[in-house]
Design an enzyme around this catalytic site. Sequence first.
Site, PDB file in Angstrom:
ATOM      1  N   ASP A 264       0.863  -1.078   0.341  1.00  0.00           N
ATOM      2  CA  ASP A 264       0.003   0.095   0.234  1.00  0.00           C
ATOM      3  C   ASP A 264       0.860   1.296  -0.025  1.00  0.00           C
ATOM      4  O   ASP A 264       2.139   1.080   0.090  1.00  0.00           O
ATOM      5  CB  ASP A 264      -1.014  -0.096   1.225  1.00  0.00           C
ATOM      6  CG  ASP A 264      -2.145   0.857   0.943  1.00  0.00           C
ATOM      7  OD1 ASP A 264      -3.103   0.421   1.744  1.00  0.00           O
ATOM      8  OD2 ASP A 264      -1.953   1.790   0.050  1.00  0.00           O
TER       9      ASP A 264
HETATM   10  C1  GLC Z   1      -4.350   4.309  -0.166  1.00  0.00           C
HETATM   11  C2  GLC Z   1      -5.299   3.098   0.154  1.00  0.00           C
HETATM   12  C3  GLC Z   1      -5.187   2.305  -1.203  1.00  0.00           C
HETATM   13  C4  GLC Z   1      -5.033   2.954  -2.514  1.00  0.00           C
HETATM   14  C5  GLC Z   1      -3.690   3.477  -2.156  1.00  0.00           C
HETATM   15  C6  GLC Z   1      -3.316   4.403  -3.600  1.00  0.00           C
HETATM   16  O1  GLC Z   1      -3.670   4.686   1.221  1.00  0.00           O
HETATM   17  O2  GLC Z   1      -5.163   2.506   1.215  1.00  0.00           O
HETATM   18  O3  GLC Z   1      -6.308   1.464  -1.106  1.00  0.00           O
HETATM   19  O4  GLC Z   1      -5.123   2.059  -3.613  1.00  0.00           O
HETATM   20  O5  GLC Z   1      -3.375   4.105  -1.120  1.00  0.00           O
HETATM   21  O6  GLC Z   1      -4.135   5.684  -3.447  1.00  0.00           O
END
Ligand code: GLC
Length: 733
Positions: A264
Amino acid sequence: MNKYISVLLFSLCTSGLVAQTNLPVYLDETKNIEERVEDALSRMTLEEKVDMIHAQSKFSTKGCPRLGIPEIWMSDGPHGVRMEFAWDRWEYAEWTNDSCTAFPALTCLAATFNPELSREYGKAIGEEARYRKKDVLLGPGVNIYRIPLNGRNFEYMGEDPYLASRMVVPYIQGVQSNGVSACLKHFALNNQETARERVNVEVSERALREIYLPAFKAGVEEGKVWSVMGSYNKFRGQYCSHHKYLIQDILKGEWQFDGVLMSDWGSIHDTREAAMYGLDIEMGTGTDGLTQNTSSAYRNYYLADPYLKQLQQGKLPMTSLDDKVRRVLRLCFRTNMDRERPYGSFATQEHADVARRIAEEGIVLLKNEKSFFPIVRGKYKKIAVIGQNAVRPLTVGGGSSELKVKKEVSPLEGLQSVYGEGNIVFSMGYTSGPNNFHPQLPPVSASDSLRQAAVQLAKEADMVLFFGGLNKDQGQDCESADRQSYELPYGQDQLIQEILKVNKNTAVIIISGNAVSMPWIKDVPTVLQSWYLGSEAGNATARVISGDVNPSGKLPFSIPVKLEDNGAYSFGKASYPGDESMTAHYKEDILVGYRWHDTKKIPALFPFGHGLSYTQFSYGKLSSDKKIYQEKDTIRLSMKVTNKGTVDGAETVQIYVGQSHPSVLRPKKELKAFKKVFLSSGETKDIVFTIPVKNLAFYDEKAKDWVVEPDRFTFFCGASSVDIRDSVSADVE
Ligand code: GLC
């Protein structure tokens, strides 16, 4: 050879119709992917390999320019293709060609209980991602709905692992049919937003296997998902995005996942763990926004120079790098190096129609006394529409799933087009106050006058449609924070009570991604549980209210009377949101959702699987094809369903299973099959359910395996987890 043939051969070769023999293997599409992967890998330098496994910008990785291996471009999110981002800042790029179709939230998709619609959803959103030249769509999310306060439940598929498993597989297949990778997230145990980047989850192996992993397992083994996103939180003290047990042993070991495990954004914390515990692409580290405020920090990434140095010093094995690069190359050959993949399409009427049909099938009719709904055209001269959620854009906000849409039809607009503007009057009734997404909203100081004006309007109307619920503001249904209370916000309960005093003909439409308390429920004849429905929200809502569409949604999660009736919450702070060391002990264990309500005999206000229709369905007798089954058998259950009413409709018949004398605690009932059947008025259909006996197993922590105990099992068929119409028992030897 005469000159004609030699001329023909020469022209064929130069025209490229005959596969040029001098193509390197990795570029030769007649070769299989694994050959191409090995060939590409063998041609790359150490630095080029390291460049492939971490971000080069907010949403892309570098690829290999020298070999012509493209960059990989990613985009959120599960409900639509997010607007273009700046290269390296949490700001939008202000493009003018990226206004998309907003599809309904995945909780709405789950509420349809219709896997075929899920496939349509995946195909359509995948077409939009493909058209926008994205190779990875960062969704779907399948974290289990453990507590009604979790800010991101609207992005997930409810409280039951079987429902989430059945609904996630076709979504993935639909997306990937476009040559775009879905990205199953957030692996794993990301069931709250409070302190998400550091909370440490402690949960039994059995609950992990029976509740929190099944939807991921289905997405990998059946959905063949090409990428998975690790979660922010820890599990048993280790960060999930580089977790030996979860990633190496389960995901890549037991499940044989051959795709990319990406982090993430900012969920990586250690080079050695990231190198050795299965992280393949590092995203979002050290960039402004989520983690340290360091722009263009890509050389500092854990899997960039620090990793390169340890590889060069022989402190970390080259094999750890090669495995990552193989997976990234495989992702490329499945996406941006596949010349045969479709071209996609964007913000089309066809996609809007898909979005509308999902919304229509996901809306849940919770209560409908004296057939108050549907409101057929002309029934009332003056309909008062009250509530901010009748007009508020709900596709903006909410965090990474937010969208810039080509259109968003509000409930008020939808109702005006169905009933005629002359028959509709509107009053906002309550306000969340203005914010940067909604600068035009009235300030909270206007609450009293808004409420008084709405009550006056209700008094003068023939009937009232109240649109309330939650919204995508921080602290509501939104990423990075949980809701702090179970009640409706902004004084809605008081407003509803005051409206009911002046007009009994009042229906309540809750728009939310989470359960809310309903202290007024006894006084309201009709309640709809609606969702973040996206671009076609108003049209879908109005078609259901007017009866153009007969609602067929079923609740994908329980609605407790009060928060204390929720299993996780009932064990206090150590269970949610976590104790002083920020460890969350999942003390309710396997008893999540209806499993808790059934087993602890705490009735939900509205149970999992509940949903009414404008028609009535009668269930015939449930029968099994045998009375005794062996472990290798498949159980075959059959029954009839009849539409006894005057309008066509759809009913989702659910099959729950309970073991009579288990050696361990088991829920009274667990969902093991469901089928949505469409029936014309008066029509009867036969339904057959097949359940492999192995699906009756529980996870035995001692045996470290799934076990079906010889015992009597009861199969309950129901219109919800509580409304059981018939049952049949059989023995497993
Ligand atoms: C965010 C979310 C994830 C998302 C990523 C990119 O923190 O947790 O679901 O796809 O970052 O935006």
